[in-house]
Design a protein around this motif. Structure first.
Motif, PDB file in Angstrom:
ATOM      1  N   UNK A 168       0.830  -1.202   0.000  1.00 21.37           N
ATOM      2  CA  UNK A 168       0.000   0.000   0.000  1.00 21.37           C
ATOM      3  C   UNK A 168       0.865   1.253   0.000  1.00 21.37           C
ATOM      4  N   UNK A 169       1.932   1.232   0.794  1.00 17.75           N
ATOM      5  CA  UNK A 169       2.834   2.384   0.841  1.00 17.75           C
ATOM      6  C   UNK A 169       3.596   2.552  -0.475  1.00 17.75           C
ATOM      7  N   UNK A 170       3.975   1.442  -1.077  1.00 20.75           N
ATOM      8  CA  UNK A 170       4.677   1.455  -2.361  1.00 20.75           C
ATOM      9  C   UNK A 170       3.853   2.174  -3.422  1.00 20.75           C
ATOM     10  N   UNK A 171       2.559   1.898  -3.446  1.00 14.30           N
ATOM     11  CA  UNK A 171       1.680   2.540  -4.418  1.00 14.30           C
ATOM     12  C   UNK A 171       1.442   4.002  -4.049  1.00 14.30           C
ATOM     13  N   UNK A 172       1.230   4.269  -2.769  1.00 10.56           N
ATOM     14  CA  UNK A 172       0.967   5.644  -2.351  1.00 10.56           C
ATOM     15  C   UNK A 172       2.172   6.546  -2.573  1.00 10.56           C
ATOM     16  N   UNK A 173       3.373   6.033  -2.305  1.00  7.04           N
ATOM     17  CA  UNK A 173       4.583   6.848  -2.424  1.00  7.04           C
ATOM     18  C   UNK A 173       5.179   6.822  -3.822  1.00  7.04           C
ATOM     19  N   UNK A 174       4.808   5.830  -4.614  1.00  7.47           N
ATOM     20  CA  UNK A 174       5.359   5.711  -5.963  1.00  7.47           C
ATOM     21  C   UNK A 174       6.636   4.916  -6.042  1.00  7.47           C
ATOM     22  N   UNK A 175       7.264   4.640  -4.901  1.00 10.56           N
ATOM     23  CA  UNK A 175       8.512   3.880  -4.855  1.00 10.56           C
ATOM     24  C   UNK A 175       8.717   3.393  -3.427  1.00 10.56           C
ATOM     25  N   UNK A 176       9.627   2.433  -3.255  1.00 10.29           N
ATOM     26  CA  UNK A 176       9.909   1.925  -1.914  1.00 10.29           C
ATOM     27  C   UNK A 176      11.270   1.238  -1.896  1.00 10.29           C
ATOM     28  N   UNK A 177      12.010   1.348  -0.762  1.00  5.04           N
ATOM     29  CA  UNK A 177      13.242   0.579  -0.619  1.00  5.04           C
ATOM     30  C   UNK A 177      12.909  -0.897  -0.431  1.00  5.04           C
ATOM     31  N   UNK A 178      13.694  -1.745  -1.038  1.00  5.85           N
ATOM     32  CA  UNK A 178      13.468  -3.189  -0.951  1.00  5.85           C
ATOM     33  C   UNK A 178      14.513  -3.836  -0.068  1.00  5.85           C
ATOM     34  N   UNK A 179      15.730  -3.363  -0.198  1.00  7.16           N
ATOM     35  CA  UNK A 179      16.839  -3.980   0.532  1.00  7.16           C
ATOM     36  C   UNK A 179      17.920  -2.934   0.748  1.00  7.16           C
ATOM     37  N   UNK A 180      18.542  -2.950   1.941  1.00  8.25           N
ATOM     38  CA  UNK A 180      19.597  -1.994   2.232  1.00  8.25           C
ATOM     39  C   UNK A 180      19.085  -0.780   2.991  1.00  8.25           C
ATOM     40  N   UNK A 181      20.021   0.082   3.386  1.00  5.53           N
ATOM     41  CA  UNK A 181      19.699   1.261   4.183  1.00  5.53           C
ATOM     42  C   UNK A 181      19.990   2.536   3.388  1.00  5.53           C
ATOM     43  N   UNK A 182      19.105   3.506   3.535  1.00  5.23           N
ATOM     44  CA  UNK A 182      19.307   4.764   2.807  1.00  5.23           C
ATOM     45  C   UNK A 182      20.391   5.616   3.454  1.00  5.23           C
ATOM     46  N   UNK A 183      20.626   5.412   4.761  1.00  7.12           N
ATOM     47  CA  UNK A 183      21.503   6.339   5.469  1.00  7.12           C
ATOM     48  C   UNK A 183      22.970   6.232   5.032  1.00  7.12           C
ATOM     49  N   UNK A 184      23.462   5.041   4.809  1.00  9.90           N
ATOM     50  CA  UNK A 184      24.895   4.887   4.563  1.00  9.90           C
ATOM     51  C   UNK A 184      25.196   4.139   3.270  1.00  9.90           C
ATOM     52  N   UNK A 185      24.271   4.170   2.321  1.00 11.20           N
ATOM     53  CA  UNK A 185      24.473   3.413   1.086  1.00 11.20           C
ATOM     54  C   UNK A 185      25.637   3.974   0.282  1.00 11.20           C
ATOM     55  N   UNK A 186      26.418   3.059  -0.266  1.00 11.01           N
ATOM     56  CA  UNK A 186      27.500   3.447  -1.172  1.00 11.01           C
ATOM     57  C   UNK A 186      27.040   3.452  -2.627  1.00 11.01           C
ATOM     58  N   UNK A 187      25.951   2.764  -2.885  1.00 13.32           N
ATOM     59  CA  UNK A 187      25.410   2.631  -4.240  1.00 13.32           C
ATOM     60  C   UNK A 187      23.918   2.364  -4.131  1.00 13.32           C
ATOM     61  N   UNK A 188      23.151   2.924  -5.030  1.00  9.23           N
ATOM     62  CA  UNK A 188      21.723   2.629  -5.093  1.00  9.23           C
ATOM     63  C   UNK A 188      21.393   2.068  -6.469  1.00  9.23           C
ATOM     64  N   UNK A 204      13.734   8.821  -0.386  1.00 15.20           N
ATOM     65  CA  UNK A 204      13.819   7.579  -1.161  1.00 15.20           C
ATOM     66  C   UNK A 204      15.110   7.482  -1.954  1.00 15.20           C
ATOM     67  N   UNK A 205      15.612   8.627  -2.384  1.00 17.59           N
ATOM     68  CA  UNK A 205      16.784   8.648  -3.254  1.00 17.59           C
ATOM     69  C   UNK A 205      17.794   9.636  -2.668  1.00 17.59           C
ATOM     70  N   UNK A 206      18.605   9.173  -1.734  1.00 18.53           N
ATOM     71  CA  UNK A 206      19.513  10.076  -1.023  1.00 18.53           C
ATOM     72  C   UNK A 206      20.463  10.792  -1.959  1.00 18.53           C
ATOM     73  N   UNK A 207      20.653  12.052  -1.668  1.00 15.64           N
ATOM     74  CA  UNK A 207      21.495  12.911  -2.500  1.00 15.64           C
ATOM     75  C   UNK A 207      22.955  12.467  -2.418  1.00 15.64           C
ATOM     76  N   UNK A 208      23.627  12.503  -3.564  1.00 13.14           N
ATOM     77  CA  UNK A 208      25.048  12.224  -3.603  1.00 13.14           C
ATOM     78  C   UNK A 208      25.421  10.764  -3.723  1.00 13.14           C
TER      79      UNK A 208
END
Length: 789
Positions: free
Chosen positions: A613-633, A691-695
């Motif tokens: 439900x959140x995936x549809x409402x937000x248009x996107x969703x994280x599936x695996x991994x953390x947004x805070x310290x990701x080296x690659x998305x 959803x898409x961390x800068x940098x």
């Protein structure tokens, strides 16, 4: 007979201007006047008023093409009153005038507001002229256009003025085709042929629709031949198709004229189940007789308890001359500018215009009297034609049943099966909403078996043991345009279109007509009221690998993403739960067309109920991994793309890299908005950054071709050193799914190859020499092992 000596009859029988009444029409009208429901004197006065209104409207039409102003004294216009660059589909518009006046008059005679639809939207000058004369204009036109000299002059000046406002929108409430500001219009009619395949599916029981069609469109979507195949008294309103048979297209005679004219057409129509008859297309009274007679014939069929299908649908062939009533009639020039030269610069052309206008002229007093006779909606307690039933469609919101959620960890399942089960429940929960499913012959193959069993193919004679029924809700034919017409027209109910992705491209023209018209309504502050229509495309590019490349085409989603995303939604659910949540979101909307790309093969479950439900409402969703310290998305758009992204992430994680995998369901939510309406639809910058961390370096892997998706997602793009995209690169053939992914450089190994440089890594860290050789074309695709957790 008594009516033949009455002054009212003689007044009408004399005609007006170029309008005369043939012996056949007179005979038919005299017979109609004997109806006990009619007062002959009132009837003939109405018909005489129709002649004058038609002549005045034709006079207005030619002024709209050529003049900057009108003169209600009837005086000849001087050179300076003419446009320097005249424009207008004059001939067809002149032909539409008697037809539309006849429609209005039939409504007045029977005290019924029928719906209307005009397939030849370029003939809009006829509708705008008549609406202005009768005073039945749209809200945007009120106070600007009326039957005063000032109002009619403004109408003429605005037509093809090309005026644009500071925001880059048209600055006048009239265009070259029927639009949201054309009172009563429900379709632009800019793409000929789509009205023909839609009209039979539009009226609900108890309603009546007059569909104005063109002989040129006969050469377009021949699915219109199937009207008798689809119409049912049990769930359809009355339909009266009227072809304006003027015999010409833009540059030559129409096919019908070349093959034998009205007689040939009548024979053709009879073979296709119609009950055709011809009328004089130059006479409003002939249209009155035709509409009332067609409905009476169809009414007799409905009343027959022994009726059998296909129904003999009355079909009116209105023979006329293109551009009748003005110089140049019957020539190719009549299509646009029938005069041989420009009246603003040529004295002979100016004289020809003024002479013809004089023959069409109706005094203001006579116009007032004609309008008073025909525009009697208040006395008859009925809506004006601008408010006909189809123009104000707003069915009750559907009851959306709760999805039958699948638990995470359950065996892989088919998203189409989940969609199928939920759609049947949706149909059952909304018995008051008529259902139409457009199906180009693959519903079972596309895993919609429960829907087919519940609704069944609509046929005239059901075959034993087959999912068929006389009143079936599934409109099936190997003609994508024709079957899509049923759901698009059924704006009073629930609708669904299901198609192979590649072949849905054939529906694009019809879809775009609906999208553009609905979006224009939104821009003008008139929210369309119909329940949004999903086009589910499955057997799609990546899983249709077993077929040739003709079956592998993601263009539909790319094309729809080019439209305004608030009205043309494009969605990529990735599993059963997100698919059902997506469909509930679509059916909860209004006035939208949604392309939903759904896999029909079993896929892992990636979302529980809350996450879906959140995936549809937000248009996107994280599936695996953390947004805070990701080296690659890795951003995945599409089910197969998500699975390859997860495989790539697992290999990278095995080597200690922190990878965030995010799925996008609705890419249009993340675009740079192009106007304020779309700006309200897209996500905010804060939501985007969550959803898409800068940098963070980012690889986008898309179901579509990579280039259009990369352009669309410019807000996610950190530049070529930080962002790359993979997707369909127009490679395919008779392959399996893994082969399609490999051929288009979208396998997990190709994704690692594309992503590693963005993060400053080397592919050698993550891929074995055998795997590198495979993606370099030195080994075998079979050498790619599958990364594990």
């Amino acid at each position: 007979m008594a009516d033949t000596t009455s002054s009212a009859f003689e007044h009408w029988r004399a005609g007006y201007g170029p309008i005369t009444h043939s012996d056949e029409t007179v005979q038919r009208i005299r017979a109609l006047a004997q109806s006990p429901k009619l007062n002959p004197d009132v009837f003939y006065r109405l018909l005489a008023a129709a002649d004058r209104l038609a002549s005045a409207a034709m006079w207005t039409v030619v002024h709209m093409t050529y003049a900057k102003r009108v003169d209600l004294s009837g005086a000849a216009l001087p050179a300076e009153a003419f446009k320097a660059a005249p424009e207008g589909h004059t001939g067809g518009s002149l032909n539409m005038v008697p037809a539309f006046v006849g429609y209005l008059t039939a409504n007045a005679i029977s005290a019924t507001t029928r719906s209307w639809l005009m397939g030849q939207g370029h003939c809009v000058a006829a509708i705008e002229a008549i609406n202005t004369l009768t005073g039945d204009v749209s809200d945007a036109q009120k106070g600007r256009y009326d039957r005063s000299e000032t109002g009619l002059s403004q109408l003429a000046a605005d037509f093809y003025s090309y005026a644009i406002d500071a925001d880059g929108r048209p600055a006048v409430p009239i265009g070259s085709h029927a639009g949201p500001n054309t009172a009563g219009a429900i379709s632009e009619g800019g793409y000929l042929g789509f009205a023909e395949v839609q009209y039979v599916h539009a009226p609900l029981p108890g309603e009546s629709l007059v569909a104005f069609l063109s002989d040129g469109a006969f050469e377009e979507q021949r699915g219109s031949d199937w009207t008798a195949r689809w119409w049912r008294a049990e769930d359809s309103g009355l339909v009266v198709p009227i072809m304006i048979l003027n015999g010409r297209r833009i540059e030559e005679r129409a096919q019908i004229a070349q093959q034998g004219g009205a007689e040939w057409l009548a024979d053709h129509l009879r073979l296709n189940g119609f009950d055709p008859f011809g009328i004089d297309g130059k006479d409003p009274a002939a249209f009155v007789w035709a509409i009332l007679t067609a409905e009476e014939r169809l009414g007799r069929f409905i009343a027959d308890p022994a009726r059998a299908y296909p129904a003999p649908i009355p079909y009116v062939i209105a023979e006329t001359v293109k551009g009748f009533g003005f110089p140049g009639a019957g020539t190719n020039a009549a299509h646009n500018l029938p005069l041989s030269a420009n009246p603003s610069r040529d004295a002979a052309a100016r004289k020809a215009f003024n002479d013809a206008a004089r023959a069409l002229f109706v005094t203001p007093d006579d116009i007032e009297a004609a309008v008073a006779a025909i525009a009697v909606h208040g006395k008859q307690n009925r809506p004006a034609e601008s408010r006909h039933p189809l123009a104000v469609r707003h069915p009750a919101g559907p009851d959306l049943p709760a999805p039958g959620w699948t638990e995470i960890g359950a065996p892989a399942d088919c998203a189409m099966h989940a969609l199928d089960r939920w759609f049947v429940r949706l149909v059952d929960a909304n018995p008051a909403l008529r259902v139409r499913v457009g199906n180009p012959d693959e519903l079972s193959s596309n895993h919609m078996g429960a829907t087919l069993e519940r609704l069944r193919h609509r046929v005239n004679a059901p075959e034993t043991g087959v999912a068929e029924a006389r009143e079936g809700g599934v409109i099936t034919a190997l003609n994508e345009e024709a079957v899509a017409g049923a759901p698009l027209a059924n704006k009073g109910g629930l609708n669904l279109i299901v198609s192979y992705e590649a072949f849905a491209m054939k529906m694009l023209g019809g879809l775009r007509q609906e999208i553009v018209f609905a979006r224009r309504q939104r821009e003008d502050g008139k929210e369309p009221g119909w329940i949004s229509v999903p086009l589910v495309v499955t057997s799609h590019t990546w899983e249709n690998a077993k077929n040739e490349q003709s079956h592998q085409d993601p263009t539909l989603g790319e094309a729809l993403l080019g439209e305004m995303s608030d009205t043309a939604r494009v969605l990529f659910p990735v599993d059963a739960n997100s698919t059902v949540a997506t469909m509930a979101s679509v059916f909860g909307g209004r006035g939208q067309v949604a392309g939903v790309i759904v896999s029909k093969r079993d896929m892992p479950h990636r979302f529980d109920s809350e996450a879906a439900t959140r995936f549809v409402a937000d248009g996107a969703a994280p599936i695996e991994g953390q947004t805070q310290d990701a080296q690659l998305q890795i951003v995945a758009i599409g089910a197969y793309q998500l699975e390859e992204a997860l495989k790539a992430a697992r290999r990278l994680k095995e080597h200690g890299r922190r990878v965030l995998v995010t799925a996008i369901n609705e890419p249009g939510r993340f675009r740079i908005p192009r106007d304020p309406i779309e700006a309200r639809f897209v996500v905010t910058n804060d939501a985007l950054n969550r959803l898409f961390p800068d940098g963070v370096p980012r690889l986008i892997v898309s179901h579509t071709r990579p280039e259009p998706m990369l352009g669309l997602l410019r807000r996610l793009d950190g530049g070529p050193k930080q962002t790359a995209a993979r997707g369909y690169i127009s490679r395919g053939g008779t392959l399996d799914v893994a082969g399609m992914l490999f051929a288009n450089r979208c396998s997990w190994a190709h994704l690692i190859e594309a992503a590693a440089p963005l993060a400053g890594w080397s592919r050698e860290e993550f891929l074995t020499i055998t795997e590198r050789n495979a993606i370099d074309g030195k080994g075998s695709p079979a050498d790619l092992s599958t990364p594990t957790h």
